[in-house]
Design a protein around this motif. Structure first.
Motif, PDB file in Angstrom:
ATOM      1  N   GLN B   2       0.838  -1.198   0.000  1.00  0.00           N
ATOM      2  CA  GLN B   2       0.000   0.000   0.000  1.00  0.00           C
ATOM      3  C   GLN B   2       0.870   1.244   0.000  1.00  0.00           C
ATOM      4  O   GLN B   2       1.939   1.273   0.608  1.00  0.00           O
ATOM      5  N   MET B   3       0.379   2.259  -0.684  1.00  0.00           N
ATOM      6  CA  MET B   3       1.090   3.542  -0.771  1.00  0.00           C
ATOM      7  C   MET B   3       0.274   4.616  -0.061  1.00  0.00           C
ATOM      8  O   MET B   3      -0.944   4.710  -0.259  1.00  0.00           O
ATOM      9  N   THR B   4       0.919   5.406   0.772  1.00  0.00           N
ATOM     10  CA  THR B   4       0.258   6.524   1.430  1.00  0.00           C
ATOM     11  C   THR B   4       1.043   7.796   1.152  1.00  0.00           C
ATOM     12  O   THR B   4       2.252   7.741   0.856  1.00  0.00           O
ATOM     13  N   GLN B   5       0.354   8.919   1.219  1.00  0.00           N
ATOM     14  CA  GLN B   5       0.982  10.213   1.000  1.00  0.00           C
ATOM     15  C   GLN B   5       0.553  11.177   2.096  1.00  0.00           C
ATOM     16  O   GLN B   5      -0.569  11.106   2.601  1.00  0.00           O
ATOM     17  N   SER B   6       1.462  12.083   2.439  1.00  0.00           N
ATOM     18  CA  SER B   6       1.112  13.135   3.394  1.00  0.00           C
ATOM     19  C   SER B   6       1.826  14.427   3.027  1.00  0.00           C
ATOM     20  O   SER B   6       2.940  14.394   2.499  1.00  0.00           O
ATOM     21  N   GLY B  67      13.562   2.486  -0.107  1.00  0.00           N
ATOM     22  CA  GLY B  67      12.954   1.557   0.848  1.00  0.00           C
ATOM     23  C   GLY B  67      11.470   1.820   1.022  1.00  0.00           C
ATOM     24  O   GLY B  67      10.672   1.423   0.183  1.00  0.00           O
ATOM     25  N   THR B  68      11.114   2.488   2.109  1.00  0.00           N
ATOM     26  CA  THR B  68       9.693   2.731   2.385  1.00  0.00           C
ATOM     27  C   THR B  68       9.314   4.202   2.465  1.00  0.00           C
ATOM     28  O   THR B  68       8.130   4.524   2.523  1.00  0.00           O
ATOM     29  N   GLU B  69      10.264   5.102   2.514  1.00  0.00           N
ATOM     30  CA  GLU B  69       9.939   6.521   2.653  1.00  0.00           C
ATOM     31  C   GLU B  69      10.608   7.364   1.582  1.00  0.00           C
ATOM     32  O   GLU B  69      11.812   7.279   1.362  1.00  0.00           O
ATOM     33  N   PHE B  70       9.794   8.190   0.937  1.00  0.00           N
ATOM     34  CA  PHE B  70      10.238   8.990  -0.204  1.00  0.00           C
ATOM     35  C   PHE B  70       9.702  10.409  -0.062  1.00  0.00           C
ATOM     36  O   PHE B  70       8.657  10.625   0.547  1.00  0.00           O
ATOM     37  N   THR B  71      10.423  11.364  -0.638  1.00  0.00           N
ATOM     38  CA  THR B  71       9.957  12.737  -0.618  1.00  0.00           C
ATOM     39  C   THR B  71      10.099  13.372  -1.995  1.00  0.00           C
ATOM     40  O   THR B  71      11.030  13.063  -2.751  1.00  0.00           O
ATOM     41  N   LEU B  72       9.140  14.238  -2.294  1.00  0.00           N
ATOM     42  CA  LEU B  72       9.195  15.112  -3.462  1.00  0.00           C
ATOM     43  C   LEU B  72       9.307  16.526  -2.924  1.00  0.00           C
ATOM     44  O   LEU B  72       8.499  16.939  -2.085  1.00  0.00           O
ATOM     45  N   THR B  73      10.298  17.254  -3.380  1.00  0.00           N
ATOM     46  CA  THR B  73      10.505  18.624  -2.937  1.00  0.00           C
ATOM     47  C   THR B  73      10.452  19.576  -4.124  1.00  0.00           C
ATOM     48  O   THR B  73      11.009  19.289  -5.186  1.00  0.00           O
ATOM     49  N   ILE B  74       9.734  20.670  -3.926  1.00  0.00           N
ATOM     50  CA  ILE B  74       9.741  21.775  -4.881  1.00  0.00           C
ATOM     51  C   ILE B  74      10.461  22.917  -4.176  1.00  0.00           C
ATOM     52  O   ILE B  74       9.992  23.399  -3.141  1.00  0.00           O
ATOM     53  N   SER B  75      11.591  23.328  -4.716  1.00  0.00           N
ATOM     54  CA  SER B  75      12.452  24.262  -3.982  1.00  0.00           C
ATOM     55  C   SER B  75      11.872  25.668  -3.896  1.00  0.00           C
ATOM     56  O   SER B  75      12.064  26.359  -2.895  1.00  0.00           O
ATOM     57  N   SER B  76      11.188  26.094  -4.934  1.00  0.00           N
ATOM     58  CA  SER B  76      10.589  27.424  -4.946  1.00  0.00           C
ATOM     59  C   SER B  76       9.311  27.339  -5.774  1.00  0.00           C
ATOM     60  O   SER B  76       9.363  27.329  -7.004  1.00  0.00           O
ATOM     61  N   LEU B  77       8.194  27.275  -5.082  1.00  0.00           N
ATOM     62  CA  LEU B  77       6.914  27.013  -5.730  1.00  0.00           C
ATOM     63  C   LEU B  77       6.563  28.111  -6.745  1.00  0.00           C
ATOM     64  O   LEU B  77       6.649  29.312  -6.432  1.00  0.00           O
ATOM     65  N   GLN B  78       6.189  27.676  -7.934  1.00  0.00           N
ATOM     66  CA  GLN B  78       5.777  28.594  -8.990  1.00  0.00           C
ATOM     67  C   GLN B  78       4.278  28.484  -9.214  1.00  0.00           C
ATOM     68  O   GLN B  78       3.663  27.472  -8.853  1.00  0.00           O
ATOM     69  N   PRO B  79       3.651  29.490  -9.817  1.00  0.00           N
ATOM     70  CA  PRO B  79       2.184  29.451 -10.005  1.00  0.00           C
ATOM     71  C   PRO B  79       1.705  28.203 -10.731  1.00  0.00           C
ATOM     72  O   PRO B  79       0.638  27.675 -10.407  1.00  0.00           O
ATOM     73  N   GLU B  80       2.492  27.717 -11.678  1.00  0.00           N
ATOM     74  CA  GLU B  80       2.075  26.545 -12.447  1.00  0.00           C
ATOM     75  C   GLU B  80       2.234  25.234 -11.675  1.00  0.00           C
ATOM     76  O   GLU B  80       1.840  24.171 -12.153  1.00  0.00           O
ATOM     77  N   ASP B  81       2.801  25.307 -10.466  1.00  0.00           N
ATOM     78  CA  ASP B  81       3.018  24.095  -9.667  1.00  0.00           C
ATOM     79  C   ASP B  81       1.824  23.752  -8.784  1.00  0.00           C
ATOM     80  O   ASP B  81       1.824  22.693  -8.137  1.00  0.00           O
ATOM     81  N   PHE B  82       0.831  24.620  -8.730  1.00  0.00           N
ATOM     82  CA  PHE B  82      -0.352  24.313  -7.939  1.00  0.00           C
ATOM     83  C   PHE B  82      -1.136  23.224  -8.685  1.00  0.00           C
ATOM     84  O   PHE B  82      -1.700  23.462  -9.758  1.00  0.00           O
ATOM     85  N   ALA B  83      -1.127  22.041  -8.099  1.00  0.00           N
ATOM     86  CA  ALA B  83      -1.614  20.840  -8.772  1.00  0.00           C
ATOM     87  C   ALA B  83      -1.689  19.722  -7.737  1.00  0.00           C
ATOM     88  O   ALA B  83      -1.417  19.941  -6.553  1.00  0.00           O
ATOM     89  N   THR B  84      -2.070  18.533  -8.209  1.00  0.00           N
ATOM     90  CA  THR B  84      -2.060  17.360  -7.340  1.00  0.00           C
ATOM     91  C   THR B  84      -0.889  16.468  -7.742  1.00  0.00           C
ATOM     92  O   THR B  84      -0.616  16.292  -8.940  1.00  0.00           O
ATOM     93  N   PRO B  99      -2.516   8.122  -2.813  1.00  0.00           N
ATOM     94  CA  PRO B  99      -3.807   8.818  -2.900  1.00  0.00           C
ATOM     95  C   PRO B  99      -3.709  10.261  -3.375  1.00  0.00           C
ATOM     96  O   PRO B  99      -4.742  10.874  -3.685  1.00  0.00           O
ATOM     97  N   GLY B 100      -2.525  10.799  -3.443  1.00  0.00           N
ATOM     98  CA  GLY B 100      -2.356  12.153  -3.965  1.00  0.00           C
ATOM     99  C   GLY B 100      -2.201  13.209  -2.885  1.00  0.00           C
ATOM    100  O   GLY B 100      -2.706  13.052  -1.761  1.00  0.00           O
ATOM    101  N   THR B 101      -1.499  14.270  -3.228  1.00  0.00           N
ATOM    102  CA  THR B 101      -1.360  15.463  -2.383  1.00  0.00           C
ATOM    103  C   THR B 101      -1.687  16.676  -3.231  1.00  0.00           C
ATOM    104  O   THR B 101      -1.045  16.900  -4.259  1.00  0.00           O
ATOM    105  N   ARG B 102      -2.699  17.414  -2.790  1.00  0.00           N
ATOM    106  CA  ARG B 102      -3.084  18.614  -3.541  1.00  0.00           C
ATOM    107  C   ARG B 102      -2.344  19.808  -2.969  1.00  0.00           C
ATOM    108  O   ARG B 102      -2.438  20.091  -1.768  1.00  0.00           O
ATOM    109  N   VAL B 103      -1.638  20.509  -3.823  1.00  0.00           N
ATOM    110  CA  VAL B 103      -0.915  21.723  -3.423  1.00  0.00           C
ATOM    111  C   VAL B 103      -1.765  22.904  -3.849  1.00  0.00           C
ATOM    112  O   VAL B 103      -2.011  23.107  -5.044  1.00  0.00           O
ATOM    113  N   GLU B 104      -2.223  23.651  -2.871  1.00  0.00           N
ATOM    114  CA  GLU B 104      -3.118  24.769  -3.153  1.00  0.00           C
ATOM    115  C   GLU B 104      -2.496  26.086  -2.705  1.00  0.00           C
ATOM    116  O   GLU B 104      -1.563  26.126  -1.904  1.00  0.00           O
TER     117      GLU B 104
END
Lengths: 122, 106
Positions: B2-6, B67-84, B99-104
């Motif tokens: 199973q995959m989870t996101q936070s 292994g079991t833990e991963f991260t996605l990093t956006i160093s400097s959020l841009q307007p076009e990065d608001f997404a899931t 399940p997805g992470t919505r960046v608002e």
């Protein structure tokens, strides 16, 4: 340039069989490691992987939907077809097909079609 | 597996550094991809093999983990990065999505 496009009915009745076609260009489904997969997304919800067909005709299915799905390919037409039986309103959503890359991209889905919205309703 | 996101939803401002976490219920080595989906559009591959940037993706995106833990990093959020953003395991079938992470916008 790889492109994929889904086609099929926009409305199906409960218990009917849905047949979707993915027409692609820019690659051959006879090339080693390549595949075409189907992924769906109910309105407002997340992505659900459905099925994949490989270049060598190896087929894989979602365990929860295996009994309802059939995936085939027609390499002469550059098409992949997905059939899903016994459709239910919960199957409503956007259905995407996608190019699965080989080991060079760790089998990720690198190019996606635009998706097609399928509504299940009587 | 199973995959989870936070978190499920992340509120941020333009210029912020943001981090999304994906966890697998069992070890998957580095067999993980990240996708971005803008509203009404198809998902777009950002990262594969946990940390390899797909061709054409801006360098402000980065991935890490194993292994079991991963991260996605956006160093400097841009307007076009608001997404899931979705993670996906690739090592075995089925290649399950998180399940997805919505960046608002904050």
């Amino acid at each position: 340039q790889i492109t994929l496009k889904e086609s099929g009915p926009t409305l199906v009745k409960p218990t009917q069989t849905l047949t979707l076609t993915c027409s692609f260009s820019g690659f051959s489904l006879t090339s080693m490691g390549v595949g075409v997969g189907w992924i769906r997304q109910p309105p407002g919800k997340g992505l659900e992987w459905l099925a994949l067909i490989h270049w060598d005709d190896d087929k894989r299915y979602s365990p929860s939907l295996r009994s309802r799905l059939t995936i085939t390919k027609d390499t002469s037409k550059n098409q992949v077809i997905l059939a899903m039986t016994n459709m239910d309103p919960v199957d409503t959503g956007t259905y995407f097909c996608a190019h699965k890359a080989g080991w060079e991209l760790q089998n990720a889905y690198d190019i996606w079609g635009q998706g097609t919205l399928v509504t299940v309703s009587s | 597996i199973q995959m989870t996101q936070s978190p499920p939803v992340l509120s941020a401002s333009v210029g912020d550094r943001v981090t999304i976490t994906c966890r697998a219920s069992q070890g998957i080595s580095d067999s993980l991809a990240w996708y971005q989906q803008r509203p009404g559009k198809a998902p777009k591959l950002l990262i594969y093999a946990a940390s390899t940037l797909q061709s054409g993706v801006p360098s402000r995106f980065s991935g890490s983990g194993s292994g079991t833990e991963f991260t996605l990093t956006i160093s400097s959020l841009q307007p076009e990065d608001f997404a899931t953003y979705y993670c996906q395991k690739l090592n075995t079938f089925p290649p399950t999505f998180g399940p997805g992470t919505r960046v608002e916008i904050k």
